[in-house]
Design a protein around this motif. Sequence first.
Motif, PDB file in Angstrom:
ATOM      1  N   TRP A 270      14.698   3.593  -2.952  1.00 33.34           N
ATOM      2  CA  TRP A 270      14.528   2.105  -2.965  1.00 33.34           C
ATOM      3  C   TRP A 270      15.638   1.145  -2.866  1.00 33.34           C
ATOM      4  CZ3 TRP A 270       9.405   2.351  -2.291  1.00 33.34           C
ATOM      5  CH2 TRP A 270       8.607   3.305  -3.084  1.00 33.34           C
ATOM      6  N   LYS A 271      16.545   1.157  -3.266  1.00 29.21           N
ATOM      7  CA  LYS A 271      17.729   0.362  -3.095  1.00 29.21           C
ATOM      8  C   LYS A 271      18.357   0.243  -1.846  1.00 29.21           C
ATOM      9  CE  LYS A 271      22.422  -0.539  -4.560  1.00 29.21           C
ATOM     10  NZ  LYS A 271      23.653  -0.184  -5.436  1.00 29.21           N
ATOM     11  N   SER A 272      18.036   1.217  -0.829  1.00 29.74           N
ATOM     12  CA  SER A 272      18.369   0.866   0.511  1.00 29.74           C
ATOM     13  C   SER A 272      17.256   0.397   1.059  1.00 29.74           C
ATOM     14  CB  SER A 272      18.590   2.200   1.214  1.00 29.74           C
ATOM     15  OG  SER A 272      19.621   2.913   0.686  1.00 29.74           O
ATOM     16  N   LEU A 273      15.863   0.692   0.688  1.00 25.20           N
ATOM     17  CA  LEU A 273      14.722   0.023   1.284  1.00 25.20           C
ATOM     18  C   LEU A 273      14.630  -1.445   1.068  1.00 25.20           C
ATOM     19  CD1 LEU A 273      11.974   2.886   1.095  1.00 25.20           C
ATOM     20  CD2 LEU A 273      13.169   1.772   3.124  1.00 25.20           C
ATOM     21  N   ALA A 274      15.142  -1.799  -0.083  1.00 24.12           N
ATOM     22  CA  ALA A 274      15.219  -3.163  -0.601  1.00 24.12           C
ATOM     23  C   ALA A 274      16.028  -4.217   0.116  1.00 24.12           C
ATOM     24  CB  ALA A 274      15.411  -3.134  -2.049  1.00 24.12           C
ATOM     25  N   ARG A 275      16.962  -3.577   0.843  1.00 26.59           N
ATOM     26  CA  ARG A 275      17.881  -4.666   1.752  1.00 26.59           C
ATOM     27  C   ARG A 275      17.247  -5.420   2.482  1.00 26.59           C
ATOM     28  NH1 ARG A 275      21.991   0.279   2.189  1.00 26.59           N
ATOM     29  NH2 ARG A 275      20.575   0.458   4.049  1.00 26.59           N
ATOM     30  N   ALA A 276      17.893  -6.821   2.678  1.00 29.14           N
ATOM     31  CA  ALA A 276      17.293  -7.552   3.708  1.00 29.14           C
ATOM     32  C   ALA A 276      17.693  -7.022   5.058  1.00 29.14           C
ATOM     33  CB  ALA A 276      17.878  -8.968   3.493  1.00 29.14           C
ATOM     34  N   GLY A 277      16.208  -7.214   5.848  1.00 29.30           N
ATOM     35  CA  GLY A 277      16.470  -6.712   7.368  1.00 29.30           C
ATOM     36  C   GLY A 277      15.863  -5.274   7.233  1.00 29.30           C
ATOM     37  N   GLU A 278      15.544  -4.681   6.377  1.00 25.15           N
ATOM     38  CA  GLU A 278      15.188  -3.045   6.510  1.00 25.15           C
ATOM     39  C   GLU A 278      13.987  -3.199   7.033  1.00 25.15           C
ATOM     40  OE1 GLU A 278      17.003  -0.357   5.969  1.00 25.15           O
ATOM     41  OE2 GLU A 278      18.799  -1.697   5.922  1.00 25.15           O
ATOM     42  N   VAL A 279      13.530  -1.882   8.033  1.00 26.89           N
ATOM     43  CA  VAL A 279      12.176  -1.828   8.373  1.00 26.89           C
ATOM     44  C   VAL A 279      11.680  -0.277   8.134  1.00 26.89           C
ATOM     45  CG1 VAL A 279      10.939  -1.487  10.328  1.00 26.89           C
ATOM     46  CG2 VAL A 279      12.438  -3.501  10.277  1.00 26.89           C
ATOM     47  N   ALA A 280      10.807  -0.267   7.675  1.00 26.66           N
ATOM     48  CA  ALA A 280      10.216   1.106   7.147  1.00 26.66           C
ATOM     49  C   ALA A 280       8.616   1.159   7.510  1.00 26.66           C
ATOM     50  CB  ALA A 280      10.373   1.410   5.936  1.00 26.66           C
ATOM     51  N   ALA A 281       8.200   2.271   8.248  1.00 25.43           N
ATOM     52  CA  ALA A 281       6.995   2.554   8.256  1.00 25.43           C
ATOM     53  C   ALA A 281       6.587   3.510   7.257  1.00 25.43           C
ATOM     54  CB  ALA A 281       6.744   3.305   9.855  1.00 25.43           C
ATOM     55  N   ILE A 282       5.552   3.070   6.443  1.00 31.90           N
ATOM     56  CA  ILE A 282       5.058   3.651   5.323  1.00 31.90           C
ATOM     57  C   ILE A 282       3.722   4.377   5.390  1.00 31.90           C
ATOM     58  CG2 ILE A 282       4.392   3.699   2.594  1.00 31.90           C
ATOM     59  CD1 ILE A 282       6.407   1.332   2.564  1.00 31.90           C
ATOM     60  N   TYR A 283       3.526   5.795   5.633  1.00 35.27           N
ATOM     61  CA  TYR A 283       2.354   6.662   5.861  1.00 35.27           C
ATOM     62  C   TYR A 283       1.736   6.646   4.646  1.00 35.27           C
ATOM     63  CZ  TYR A 283       4.140   7.559  10.628  1.00 35.27           C
ATOM     64  OH  TYR A 283       4.647   7.471  12.006  1.00 35.27           O
ATOM     65  N   MET A 284       0.200   6.491   4.753  1.00 30.50           N
ATOM     66  CA  MET A 284      -0.306   6.983   3.441  1.00 30.50           C
ATOM     67  C   MET A 284      -0.186   6.074   2.349  1.00 30.50           C
ATOM     68  SD  MET A 284      -0.446  11.249   3.776  1.00 30.50           S
ATOM     69  CE  MET A 284       1.395  11.142   4.495  1.00 30.50           C
ATOM     70  N   GLY A 285       0.274   4.843   2.663  1.00 28.35           N
ATOM     71  CA  GLY A 285       0.709   3.787   1.414  1.00 28.35           C
ATOM     72  C   GLY A 285      -0.484   2.915   0.838  1.00 28.35           C
ATOM     73  N   LYS A 286      -1.669   2.947   1.180  1.00 27.89           N
ATOM     74  CA  LYS A 286      -2.565   2.044   0.718  1.00 27.89           C
ATOM     75  C   LYS A 286      -2.780   2.012  -0.812  1.00 27.89           C
ATOM     76  CE  LYS A 286      -6.344   2.805   3.156  1.00 27.89           C
ATOM     77  NZ  LYS A 286      -7.825   2.699   3.731  1.00 27.89           N
ATOM     78  N   ARG A 287      -2.965   3.239  -0.990  1.00 27.05           N
ATOM     79  CA  ARG A 287      -3.169   3.582  -2.738  1.00 27.05           C
ATOM     80  C   ARG A 287      -2.014   3.397  -3.419  1.00 27.05           C
ATOM     81  NH1 ARG A 287      -8.100   6.353  -3.784  1.00 27.05           N
ATOM     82  NH2 ARG A 287      -9.058   7.253  -1.965  1.00 27.05           N
ATOM     83  N   ALA A 288      -0.897   3.498  -2.859  1.00 29.90           N
ATOM     84  CA  ALA A 288       0.592   3.360  -3.304  1.00 29.90           C
ATOM     85  C   ALA A 288       1.031   1.698  -3.564  1.00 29.90           C
ATOM     86  CB  ALA A 288       1.485   4.228  -2.942  1.00 29.90           C
ATOM     87  N   ALA A 289       0.354   0.978  -2.883  1.00 27.21           N
ATOM     88  CA  ALA A 289       0.757  -0.187  -2.673  1.00 27.21           C
ATOM     89  C   ALA A 289       1.466  -0.907  -3.749  1.00 27.21           C
ATOM     90  CB  ALA A 289      -0.407  -1.260  -1.933  1.00 27.21           C
ATOM     91  N   ARG A 290       0.683  -0.920  -4.973  1.00 26.78           N
ATOM     92  CA  ARG A 290       1.463  -1.717  -6.129  1.00 26.78           C
ATOM     93  C   ARG A 290       2.593  -0.941  -6.667  1.00 26.78           C
ATOM     94  NH1 ARG A 290      -0.801  -5.552  -9.029  1.00 26.78           N
ATOM     95  NH2 ARG A 290      -2.868  -5.382  -8.239  1.00 26.78           N
ATOM     96  N   PHE A 291       2.515   0.431  -6.455  1.00 27.75           N
ATOM     97  CA  PHE A 291       3.571   1.195  -7.192  1.00 27.75           C
ATOM     98  C   PHE A 291       5.054   0.962  -6.234  1.00 27.75           C
ATOM     99  CE2 PHE A 291       6.214   5.126  -6.008  1.00 27.75           C
ATOM    100  CZ  PHE A 291       6.726   5.253  -7.303  1.00 27.75           C
TER     101      PHE A 291
END
Length: 363
Positions: A270-291
């Motif tokens: 999460w620390k890396s993903l939280a950095r400004a400018g990062e791009v990630a494709a999250i598969y199967m992420g609808k139910r986990a959106a709040r998490f």
Amino acid sequence: LNIVDNLEGSDFITPAIVDRDPVTIAIGTEGAAPVLARQIKADLEARLPSSLGALARIGKAFRHAADTLPMGRARRAFWSEYYTKTGPASMSKGEAATKAALDTLLAQHLAEAPAEGHVVFAGAGPGDPELLTLKARRALHEADVVIYDRLVSPAILELARREALMLSAGKEGFGAAMSQADINALIVKHASAGAQVLRLKGGDPAVFARLDEEIEACEAHDIAFSIIPGITAASASAAALGQSLTKRGRNTEARLVTGHDMQGYADQDWKSLARAGEVAAIYMGKRAARFIQGRLLMHGAAANTPVSLVENASLPNQRIVATTLGQLPSALAEAALTGPALTLLGLAPRDAVVPTLKQEVAQ
């Protein structure tokens, strides 16, 4: 009454005919474009040899003899070789030579050892049949058995041969699903019986698709396999936004992550993903959106980080929900997405693209 080039004055219309008896091709435009029908007919007339009818008649008379070949791949291979190679090559020598060539060809095929089963793991892409690779399309045509996932669109399944055995092995996150062990057993069962098995997966078979487990099942039973990659949802979703997954000066990597795994919601760096400018494709992420939102904000992500959800990427009913990390759960609830959706963290739709594609965008 039928009047040529007068649709309103005609009681009936007839198609243009290319006649290679018993092969007959009808070209119809429902009276809208008779000249176009004639052009197509002329093109087909030039392409199809006059001997095609005789070739078909000889083949028809030989069908009872060819029935000694096993049903399925062996018989298809015999007829394919006859109509594409042996038959046309021998027709120049006359019908008697063609019949003799058929006898020789049948003897060769009967002498061959029974074909061993083979498994093709192929990606069906994001759903649009036009995004199916040529190699995957050919595998669909050749398969005796097609074991397909829930995300494979009906339009793609329609491309399989009529006589192919179609078996659904659909899975849905946190919902009803065929167990992986049962899918493995299904693949092994049909391949061991000598079938050409196509394991058709949505997107790319090597991206969150349990490919390794199914390969290991094949290896355990000495079953040969091959892999045909497909266009993954991340690529199709980024294309829908009019964006690229990587951009010089913004991000040097793009991550493919899953919203949940076998244990539940999936943990990430999460620390890396939280950095400004990062791009990630999250598969199967609808139910986990709040998490996902909570973990990213906890690790320093800005609340105004752009987030886009692309539902049914590449299909006519594609929708885009453009929001921010801070508004992600509420935007999802308001949009009420029902189809498969991919979450793109760090990307917003390009303004010029969205109106052109006539997509529904929720801000």
